[in-house]
Design an enzyme around this catalytic site. Structure first.
Site, PDB file in Angstrom:
ATOM      1  N   CYS A  31       0.839  -1.206   0.000  1.00  0.00           N
ATOM      2  CA  CYS A  31       0.000   0.000   0.000  1.00  0.00           C
ATOM      3  C   CYS A  31       0.873   1.256   0.000  1.00  0.00           C
ATOM      4  O   CYS A  31       1.470   1.582   1.025  1.00  0.00           O
ATOM      5  CB  CYS A  31      -0.902  -0.062   1.236  1.00  0.00           C
ATOM      6  SG  CYS A  31      -1.692   1.483   1.673  1.00  0.00           S
ATOM      7  N   CYS A  34       0.358   3.895   2.812  1.00  0.00           N
ATOM      8  CA  CYS A  34       0.404   3.397   4.198  1.00  0.00           C
ATOM      9  C   CYS A  34       1.658   3.841   4.947  1.00  0.00           C
ATOM     10  O   CYS A  34       1.590   4.208   6.118  1.00  0.00           O
ATOM     11  CB  CYS A  34       0.300   1.872   4.229  1.00  0.00           C
ATOM     12  SG  CYS A  34      -1.358   1.267   3.825  1.00  0.00           S
TER      13      CYS A  34
END
Length: 112
Positions: A31, A34
């Site tokens: 991600c 993230c």
């Protein structure tokens, strides 16, 4: 202050039984947003020390908690107080929004 690593095995003891509100960052290696969000949360952790706890849970390594709380997108922040989810934030947000989420989590809920 580093974020607390939360796993499926430690979730109940660390998060659900916590005396302070606990904000869990559900994240994944793959991600892109993230990592920066986790960095901001780690930086803000010192600001809220003693008022709340902040942890991170890798969704790929911990599918049980991810399924239980129906986390479908990363990053997702869930705030727990007294063992229940009190707020949800999906997607990366700027520092000012994250600070507001943490400030709200640190403020005890008063039922009037």
């Amino acid at each position: 202050m580093p974020l607390i690593t939360v796993t499926d095995a430690s979730f109940a003891d660390l998060v659900l039984k916590a005396e302070l509100p606990f904000v869990v960052d559900f994240w994944a290696e793959w991600c892109p947003p993230c990592r920066p969000m986790a960095q901001v949360l780690a930086e803000l952790a010192d600001e809220f020390r003693g008022e709340l706890l902040i942890g991170k849970l890798n969704v790929d390594e911990n599918p049980e908690a991810t399924r239980t709380y129906r986390v479908l997108a990363m990053p997702t922040l869930l705030t727990f107080s007294g063992g229940v989810v009190t707020s949800t934030l999906v997607g990366a947000r700027p520092r000012s929004v994250l600070r507001g989420v943490l400030a709200n989590a640190a403020t005890p809920y008063v039922n009037s």
